[in-house]
Design a protein around this motif. Sequence first.
Motif, PDB file in Angstrom:
ATOM      1  N   ILE A   1       0.965  -1.078  -0.025  1.00 16.63           N
ATOM      2  CA  ILE A   1      -0.049   0.111  -0.112  1.00 16.63           C
ATOM      3  C   ILE A   1       0.920   1.269  -0.112  1.00 16.63           C
ATOM      4  CG2 ILE A   1      -1.793  -1.237   0.968  1.00 16.63           C
ATOM      5  CD1 ILE A   1      -1.085   0.086   3.806  1.00 16.63           C
ATOM      6  N   GLY A   2       0.266   2.411  -0.545  1.00 16.07           N
ATOM      7  CA  GLY A   2       0.974   3.889  -0.550  1.00 16.07           C
ATOM      8  C   GLY A   2      -0.102   4.693  -1.115  1.00 16.07           C
ATOM      9  N   ASP A   3       0.694   5.529  -1.816  1.00 17.83           N
ATOM     10  CA  ASP A   3      -0.139   6.455  -2.540  1.00 17.83           C
ATOM     11  C   ASP A   3       0.761   6.930  -3.861  1.00 17.83           C
ATOM     12  OD1 ASP A   3       1.056   9.479  -2.469  1.00 17.83           O
ATOM     13  OD2 ASP A   3       1.198   8.659  -0.114  1.00 17.83           O
ATOM     14  N   SER A   4      -0.347   7.467  -4.637  1.00 22.56           N
ATOM     15  CA  SER A   4       0.356   8.089  -5.901  1.00 22.56           C
ATOM     16  C   SER A   4      -0.282   9.376  -6.280  1.00 22.56           C
ATOM     17  CB  SER A   4      -0.117   7.018  -7.235  1.00 22.56           C
ATOM     18  OG  SER A   4       0.233   7.718  -8.312  1.00 22.56           O
ATOM     19  N   LYS A   5       0.654  10.354  -6.007  1.00 25.30           N
ATOM     20  CA  LYS A   5       0.125  11.834  -5.896  1.00 25.30           C
ATOM     21  C   LYS A   5      -0.987  12.091  -4.942  1.00 25.30           C
ATOM     22  CE  LYS A   5       1.661  12.041 -10.847  1.00 25.30           C
ATOM     23  NZ  LYS A   5       1.342  11.921 -11.958  1.00 25.30           N
ATOM     24  N   GLY A   6      -1.286  11.450  -3.765  1.00 23.12           N
ATOM     25  CA  GLY A   6      -2.226  11.546  -2.849  1.00 23.12           C
ATOM     26  C   GLY A   6      -3.130  10.612  -3.107  1.00 23.12           C
ATOM     27  N   GLU A   7      -3.126   9.989  -3.962  1.00 26.45           N
ATOM     28  CA  GLU A   7      -4.274   8.810  -4.160  1.00 26.45           C
ATOM     29  C   GLU A   7      -3.899   7.544  -3.448  1.00 26.45           C
ATOM     30  OE1 GLU A   7      -7.905   7.429  -5.545  1.00 26.45           O
ATOM     31  OE2 GLU A   7      -7.263   9.240  -5.527  1.00 26.45           O
ATOM     32  N   PRO A   8      -4.858   7.093  -2.518  1.00 26.87           N
ATOM     33  CA  PRO A   8      -4.252   5.913  -1.676  1.00 26.87           C
ATOM     34  C   PRO A   8      -4.343   4.603  -2.823  1.00 26.87           C
ATOM     35  CG  PRO A   8      -6.468   6.555  -1.042  1.00 26.87           C
ATOM     36  CD  PRO A   8      -5.966   7.618  -1.765  1.00 26.87           C
ATOM     37  N   LYS A   9      -3.240   3.665  -2.687  1.00 27.92           N
ATOM     38  CA  LYS A   9      -3.513   2.625  -3.752  1.00 27.92           C
ATOM     39  C   LYS A   9      -2.832   1.222  -2.999  1.00 27.92           C
ATOM     40  CE  LYS A   9       1.335   3.092  -5.225  1.00 27.92           C
ATOM     41  NZ  LYS A   9       2.265   2.950  -6.420  1.00 27.92           N
ATOM     42  N   VAL A  10      -3.115   0.180  -3.782  1.00 23.03           N
ATOM     43  CA  VAL A  10      -2.424  -1.033  -3.512  1.00 23.03           C
ATOM     44  C   VAL A  10      -2.034  -1.540  -4.811  1.00 23.03           C
ATOM     45  CG1 VAL A  10      -4.799  -2.336  -3.981  1.00 23.03           C
ATOM     46  CG2 VAL A  10      -2.804  -3.345  -2.572  1.00 23.03           C
ATOM     47  N   ALA A  11      -0.741  -2.189  -4.776  1.00 24.01           N
ATOM     48  CA  ALA A  11       0.145  -2.736  -5.816  1.00 24.01           C
ATOM     49  C   ALA A  11      -0.111  -4.156  -5.543  1.00 24.01           C
ATOM     50  CB  ALA A  11       1.534  -2.309  -5.957  1.00 24.01           C
ATOM     51  N   CYS A  12      -0.691  -4.857  -6.491  1.00 23.15           N
ATOM     52  CA  CYS A  12      -0.818  -6.292  -6.782  1.00 23.15           C
ATOM     53  C   CYS A  12       0.561  -6.872  -6.349  1.00 23.15           C
ATOM     54  CB  CYS A  12      -1.412  -6.872  -8.035  1.00 23.15           C
ATOM     55  SG  CYS A  12      -1.426  -8.687  -8.110  1.00 23.15           S
ATOM     56  N   PRO A  13       0.789  -7.740  -5.489  1.00 21.12           N
ATOM     57  CA  PRO A  13       1.964  -8.639  -5.286  1.00 21.12           C
ATOM     58  C   PRO A  13       2.711  -9.393  -6.203  1.00 21.12           C
ATOM     59  CG  PRO A  13       0.239  -9.682  -3.920  1.00 21.12           C
ATOM     60  CD  PRO A  13      -0.183  -8.348  -4.494  1.00 21.12           C
ATOM     61  N   MET A  14       1.757  -9.691  -7.182  1.00 13.60           N
ATOM     62  CA  MET A  14       2.111 -10.789  -8.248  1.00 13.60           C
ATOM     63  C   MET A  14       2.731  -9.939  -9.578  1.00 13.60           C
ATOM     64  SD  MET A  14       1.337 -13.684  -6.958  1.00 13.60           S
ATOM     65  CE  MET A  14       1.047 -14.809  -8.442  1.00 13.60           C
ATOM     66  N   HIS A  15       2.014  -8.980  -9.833  1.00 15.07           N
ATOM     67  CA  HIS A  15       2.471  -8.253 -11.248  1.00 15.07           C
ATOM     68  C   HIS A  15       2.784  -6.672 -11.106  1.00 15.07           C
ATOM     69  CE1 HIS A  15       0.298 -11.981 -12.405  1.00 15.07           C
ATOM     70  NE2 HIS A  15       1.582 -12.251 -13.400  1.00 15.07           N
ATOM     71  N   LYS A  16       2.496  -6.191  -9.886  1.00 13.17           N
ATOM     72  CA  LYS A  16       2.664  -4.753  -9.545  1.00 13.17           C
ATOM     73  C   LYS A  16       1.868  -3.781 -10.286  1.00 13.17           C
ATOM     74  CE  LYS A  16       6.190  -6.417  -7.348  1.00 13.17           C
ATOM     75  NZ  LYS A  16       5.667  -7.672  -6.578  1.00 13.17           N
ATOM     76  N   LYS A  17       0.696  -4.244 -10.851  1.00 17.29           N
ATOM     77  CA  LYS A  17      -0.314  -3.383 -11.178  1.00 17.29           C
ATOM     78  C   LYS A  17      -0.848  -2.502 -10.017  1.00 17.29           C
ATOM     79  CE  LYS A  17      -1.259  -5.876 -15.357  1.00 17.29           C
ATOM     80  NZ  LYS A  17      -0.210  -5.114 -16.039  1.00 17.29           N
ATOM     81  N   SER A  18      -1.044  -1.375 -10.015  1.00 16.56           N
ATOM     82  CA  SER A  18      -1.644  -0.511  -8.783  1.00 16.56           C
ATOM     83  C   SER A  18      -3.050   0.054  -9.295  1.00 16.56           C
ATOM     84  CB  SER A  18      -0.669   0.831  -8.520  1.00 16.56           C
ATOM     85  OG  SER A  18       0.529   0.464  -8.447  1.00 16.56           O
ATOM     86  N   PHE A  19      -3.871  -0.214  -8.001  1.00 14.11           N
ATOM     87  CA  PHE A  19      -5.190   0.364  -8.085  1.00 14.11           C
ATOM     88  C   PHE A  19      -5.677   1.409  -7.086  1.00 14.11           C
ATOM     89  CE2 PHE A  19      -4.603  -3.910  -9.472  1.00 14.11           C
ATOM     90  CZ  PHE A  19      -5.345  -4.072 -10.791  1.00 14.11           C
ATOM     91  N   SER A  20      -6.371   2.312  -7.451  1.00 17.76           N
ATOM     92  CA  SER A  20      -6.710   3.185  -6.458  1.00 17.76           C
ATOM     93  C   SER A  20      -7.819   2.565  -5.528  1.00 17.76           C
ATOM     94  CB  SER A  20      -7.675   4.341  -7.169  1.00 17.76           C
ATOM     95  OG  SER A  20      -8.322   5.342  -6.309  1.00 17.76           O
ATOM     96  N   LEU A  21      -7.541   2.790  -4.221  1.00 15.90           N
ATOM     97  CA  LEU A  21      -8.344   2.146  -3.055  1.00 15.90           C
ATOM     98  C   LEU A  21      -9.705   3.032  -2.973  1.00 15.90           C
ATOM     99  CD1 LEU A  21      -5.629   0.890  -0.837  1.00 15.90           C
ATOM    100  CD2 LEU A  21      -7.161  -0.152  -1.980  1.00 15.90           C
TER     101      LEU A  21
END
Length: 117
Positions: free
Chosen positions: A65-85
């Motif tokens: 978990i983290g953020d991208s430009k203030g948007e909270p996100k999760v990165a899939c542990p398998m392929h690193k694709k990130s999604f806005s939470l």
Amino acid sequence: MNSIVKEPVWIPVGPVSEFSEEGGVCAQVDGTQVAVFRFSSRNEWFACENRCPHTGDMVLSRGMIGDSKGEPKVACPMHKKSFSLRTGECISGDEYSIKTYPIHIEDGMVYIGIEKP
């Protein structure tokens, strides 16, 4: 045409004390695997489907978990694709998305909102 907005049914998933300070946990909610994320540093909680839309693997609760430009996100542990939470949209540039769920905390308990037909 009138659209009726249904209030979700709030399902308890556990006490706040059972969730790590900065991370995710998988909870079974009404027969569905839901990833629940606690961002103590932001004083925010998020919930989304646990299924990665890219592979179908039930792994998002173990993502980073983290953020991208203030948007909270999760990165899939398998392929690193990130999604806005917040919205479920893929912020890695792909057309994938995930379902998000409303979440609230009340009297030390974590609740996930599920829409019922």
